[in-house]
Design a protein around this motif. Structure first.
Motif, mmCIF file in Angstrom:
data_model
loop_
_atom_site.group_PDB
_atom_site.id
_atom_site.type_symbol
_atom_site.label_atom_id
_atom_site.label_comp_id
_atom_site.label_asym_id
_atom_site.label_seq_id
_atom_site.Cartn_x
_atom_site.Cartn_y
_atom_site.Cartn_z
ATOM 1 N N SER A 131 0.852 -1.189 0.000
ATOM 2 C CA SER A 131 0.000 0.000 0.000
ATOM 3 C C SER A 131 0.891 1.245 0.000
ATOM 4 O O SER A 131 2.067 1.173 0.328
ATOM 5 N N PRO A 132 0.328 2.382 -0.364
ATOM 6 C CA PRO A 132 1.190 3.561 -0.522
ATOM 7 C C PRO A 132 1.519 4.266 0.794
ATOM 8 O O PRO A 132 1.584 5.487 0.824
ATOM 9 N N ILE A 133 1.719 3.532 1.845
ATOM 10 C CA ILE A 133 2.057 4.187 3.105
ATOM 11 C C ILE A 133 3.573 4.372 3.206
ATOM 12 O O ILE A 133 4.334 3.501 2.823
ATOM 13 N N ARG A 134 3.966 5.533 3.700
ATOM 14 C CA ARG A 134 5.409 5.788 3.837
ATOM 15 C C ARG A 134 5.967 4.951 4.970
ATOM 16 O O ARG A 134 5.296 4.724 5.976
ATOM 17 N N GLU A 135 7.217 4.584 4.828
ATOM 18 C CA GLU A 135 7.867 3.768 5.860
ATOM 19 C C GLU A 135 7.786 4.440 7.226
ATOM 20 O O GLU A 135 7.503 3.806 8.233
ATOM 21 N N GLY B 72 8.123 4.934 -5.190
ATOM 22 C CA GLY B 72 7.311 3.746 -4.964
ATOM 23 C C GLY B 72 5.881 4.066 -4.544
ATOM 24 O O GLY B 72 4.936 3.448 -5.031
ATOM 25 N N ASN B 73 5.717 5.049 -3.672
ATOM 26 C CA ASN B 73 4.364 5.325 -3.182
ATOM 27 C C ASN B 73 3.439 5.839 -4.276
ATOM 28 O O ASN B 73 2.241 5.562 -4.271
ATOM 29 N N GLU B 74 4.020 6.566 -5.224
ATOM 30 C CA GLU B 74 3.219 7.061 -6.347
ATOM 31 C C GLU B 74 2.714 5.863 -7.156
ATOM 32 O O GLU B 74 1.561 5.818 -7.579
ATOM 33 N N ARG B 76 2.480 2.711 -6.028
ATOM 34 C CA ARG B 76 1.577 1.877 -5.215
ATOM 35 C C ARG B 76 0.184 2.471 -5.092
ATOM 36 O O ARG B 76 -0.804 1.757 -5.016
ATOM 37 N N ARG B 77 0.125 3.804 -5.095
ATOM 38 C CA ARG B 77 -1.164 4.472 -5.008
ATOM 39 C C ARG B 77 -2.061 4.083 -6.180
ATOM 40 O O ARG B 77 -3.273 4.025 -6.064
ATOM 41 N N SER B 79 -1.655 1.234 -8.068
ATOM 42 C CA SER B 79 -1.596 -0.187 -8.394
ATOM 43 C C SER B 79 -2.360 -0.986 -7.350
ATOM 44 O O SER B 79 -2.363 -0.622 -6.178
ATOM 45 N N PHE B 101 -8.260 -0.894 4.150
ATOM 46 C CA PHE B 101 -7.358 -0.663 3.021
ATOM 47 C C PHE B 101 -7.760 0.581 2.233
ATOM 48 O O PHE B 101 -6.910 1.294 1.709
ATOM 49 N N LEU B 104 -5.937 3.313 3.776
ATOM 50 C CA LEU B 104 -4.514 3.334 3.423
ATOM 51 C C LEU B 104 -4.308 3.919 2.030
ATOM 52 O O LEU B 104 -3.296 4.542 1.750
ATOM 53 N N TYR B 105 -5.294 3.700 1.157
ATOM 54 C CA TYR B 105 -5.160 4.212 -0.201
ATOM 55 C C TYR B 105 -5.732 5.615 -0.334
ATOM 56 O O TYR B 105 -5.866 6.136 -1.428
#
Ligand SMILES: Nc1ncnc2c1ncn2[C@@H]1O[C@H](COP(=O)(O)OP(=O)(O)OP(=O)(O)O)[C@@H](O)[C@H]1O
Ligand SMILES: [Mg+2]
Lengths: 277, 307
Positions: A131-135, B72-74, B76-77, B79, B101, B104-105
């Protein structure tokens, strides 16, 4: 910082505790035994003893009071006219606080061991990492999810402890002795610092172990310094006055900050992922 | 066509295990890529790399124009991923999992609720939305896992073994639904061992073996390239050996009371019509079927030639 995501993770983790009785029962029961049974035994034994108490233990305790540096604590204790009150006060107000510190340490350790290693064990961490959560947000959420319940349980434990002492000891001490400055420092300064440390140590432990059980066992390490503190205090070697308590808390917070920095540097996504596989 | 995913000579090792070795793959918008290969060939590793969950040792990965390591977050957002073991939170209900979830998105609450309800309904889970997922069967978990992967309306959907554990009806339903989403330009990346399914489902294929890409292309392209022997199963009655053209190799199979069965092999596809014509003249044919058909035979042929 993504507050919504952090909140969602914290809530999820806290719900997970609530849904497992093996998790929350010991976290409620053990503190209750500490804060209810301990003061009642102390008070009962001193109240029933009358004014003339003797024995090896007593002499030992008298020596502690005697060797205290002159100042606030000694003054508080000596303000009670009779010996039983003086010793009981020493027990319930000073000697108990390091013991009390086991509560945040224990709760923080149980929860954080479960929160990290548990997520690994159930293979859910991978989904989180997709998921797009930052570390950093993930780390923060996980730390909060253990820290907050630990702190809440600590505060409630202190309140119950205070109530028991004030109610059961009112006649004995002739006044309500709780809360004292010493307790406010214990609950709101040292406890958060130490439970944070317990959580952070668990973050590192959990990265190295396979499952929750193992993490749990290793996290006992955190309890050792607290026990050392207790022994130091009871033998009169180290008596934590308000200033010393304050400094101890400050030192712990600095240690926390260093650990947090180290953790957020160490755990990039790949590291987090590989730690669960 | 604009490339949505580009992997350029990507390598990845875990200790001494070289999971991927100089893998280059590209994927256009709207493709359904079948990522095929035996166990441990590096399929799941590729999905993780593409989503920036792990980092390549070597090579470059760009997804939707972003670098998989830096942004990566861009990626993952936008995908959605169904992991091999659809990992959901057992202590939460189906609906709670989806809502979690969704947060989270970054979905707003009302959008999340609507989306979650729609997906629960779409995957026939509405009546179980208040059930804890810990009590779900394998297939139910998988369906919920796919709903989770779609919760934020991703542009790329990764499916790692999407139909394993699903009953035939659910599997077919899932494929139909993904096709439907694909016609709305969802790009899909599927890792699978189910070749029969992949053959109809995917528009393109990449064959992986021991971390290396050994072949890739559309079914037509691959068939043209690997035009190999064709094996037919024939159910018939009559004197077949007399009728058989000499280019067809004959092997009897166990038939039943009403007809005999045989396996015929010819060297190329081109010879098939002539053989069938010749047979039909002399014997009664009940069934003629290519048994080394399509993707499956290609799979083995490609792997054989790669050795
Ligand atoms: N975290 C890891 N640590 C060590 N080795 C790993 C790790 N992840 C993958 N590997 C290795 O990399 C190789 C590729 O694994 P991968 O999971 O990508 O295969 P796969 O193609 O998905 O296989 P399957 O069809 O069985 O799912 C395997 O040899 C595997 O053991
Ligand atoms: Mg795999």
């Amino acid at each position: 910082m993504n507050r919504i995501a952090i909140k969602a993770i914290v809530k999820k983790d806290i719900d997970a505790i609530g849904s497992s009785i093996q998790m929350w029962l010991p976290m409620i029961l053990v503190p209750l035994i500490f804060v209810v049974v301990y003061p009642i035994i102390i008070l009962a034994s001193f109240q029933s003893g009358g004014n003339n108490i003797t024995g090896n233990g007593t002499e030992f305790l008298l020596k502690i009071i005697d060797t205290l540096p002159p100042g606030a604590i000694k003054g508080e204790i000596l303000a009670f006219p009779a010996l039983p009150q003086q010793i009981a006060y020493l027990f319930v107000n000073y000697l108990f606080s390091p013991l009390f510190m086991l509560i945040p340490v224990m709760v923080a350790s149980i929860i954080s061991a479960n929160s990290f290693a548990g997520e690994k064990e159930k293979k859910t961490l991978e989904t989180l990492l997709f998921s797009p959560i930052r570390e950093r947000d993930l780390l923060l959420a996980k730390v909060l999810a253990s820290f907050l319940p630990a702190q809440i349980i600590t505060i409630f434990s202190a309140l119950i402890y205070g109530a028991v002492i004030d109610i059961a000891g009112y006649r004995f001490f002739g006044s309500m002795i709780f809360p004292s400055g010493n307790w406010i420092l214990t609950v709101f300064w040292i406890s958060p610092a130490i439970s944070l440390l317990a959580v952070l140590i668990n973050v590192f432990i959990s990265a190295k172990v396979k499952g929750y059980q193992e993490a749990q066992q290793l996290s006992i390490i955190v309890i050792l310094p607290v026990i050392a503190l207790f022994i130091a205090q009871i033998t009169g070697f180290l008596f934590l006055g308000n200033l010393a308590s304050f400094l101890l808390g400050a030192a712990l917070f600095i240690l926390d900050a260093l650990c947090l920095r180290l953790a957020s540097k160490t755990f990039n996504r790949q590291k987090m992922f590989l730690s669960c596989h | 066509m604009e490339n949505l995913i580009t992997m350029d000579r990507v390598s990845k090792s875990f200790g001494h295990v070289r999971a991927l070795d100089q893998v280059s793959v590209s994927l256009g918008k709207g493709d359904i890529l079948g990522f095929l290969g035996p166990n441990a060939s590096g399929k799941t590793t590729t999905v993780r790399l593409l989503n920036g969950v792990i980092f390549p040792d070597d090579g470059v990965i760009r997804v939707m124009g972003y670098d998989s390591v830096k942004d990566g977050n861009e990626i993952r957002r936008r995908s959605g991923v169904l992991t091999e073991t659809a990992s959901l939170y057992d202590h939460m209900t189906a609906a709670e999992n989806l809502m979690f979830f969704a947060k989270l998105y970054g979905l707003a609450d009302d959008t999340a609720k609507k989306r979650s309800n729609d997906l629960l309904e779409r995957f026939h889970l509405s009546d179980r939305q208040k059930q804890k997922t810990g009590t779900f069967s394998t297939g139910l978990k998988k369906r919920l896992g796919i709903a989770k992967a779609l919760i934020h309306n991703p542009e790329i959907l990764y499916l790692d073994e999407p139909t394993s554990g699903l009953d035939p009806e659910s599997a077919r339903d899932l494929i139909r639904y993904i096709k439907e989403l694909n016609s709305g330009r969802l790009t899909v990346f599927v890792c699978t061992h189910n070749l029969a399914e992949a053959e109809h489902f995917c528009t393109r294929f990449v064959f992986l073996d021991k971390g290396r890409v050994i072949e890739g292309g559309t079914l037509t392209e691959l068939e043209a390239k690997y035009e190999g022997c064709v094996t037919l199963r024939v159910d018939y009655r009559g004197a077949i050996t007399a009728a058989l053209p000499k280019e067809a190799a004959f092997k009897p199979l166990s038939g039943n009371a009403s007809y005999d069965s045989a396996q015929l092999t010819v060297a190329t596809k081109k010879q098939v019509p002539a053989v069938i014509r010749a047979l039909a003249e002399k014997v009664d044919l009940y069934r003629v079927e290519q048994i080394n058909s399509g993707l499956e035979s290609l799979y083995f042929e490609i792997r054989r030639q790669a050795k």
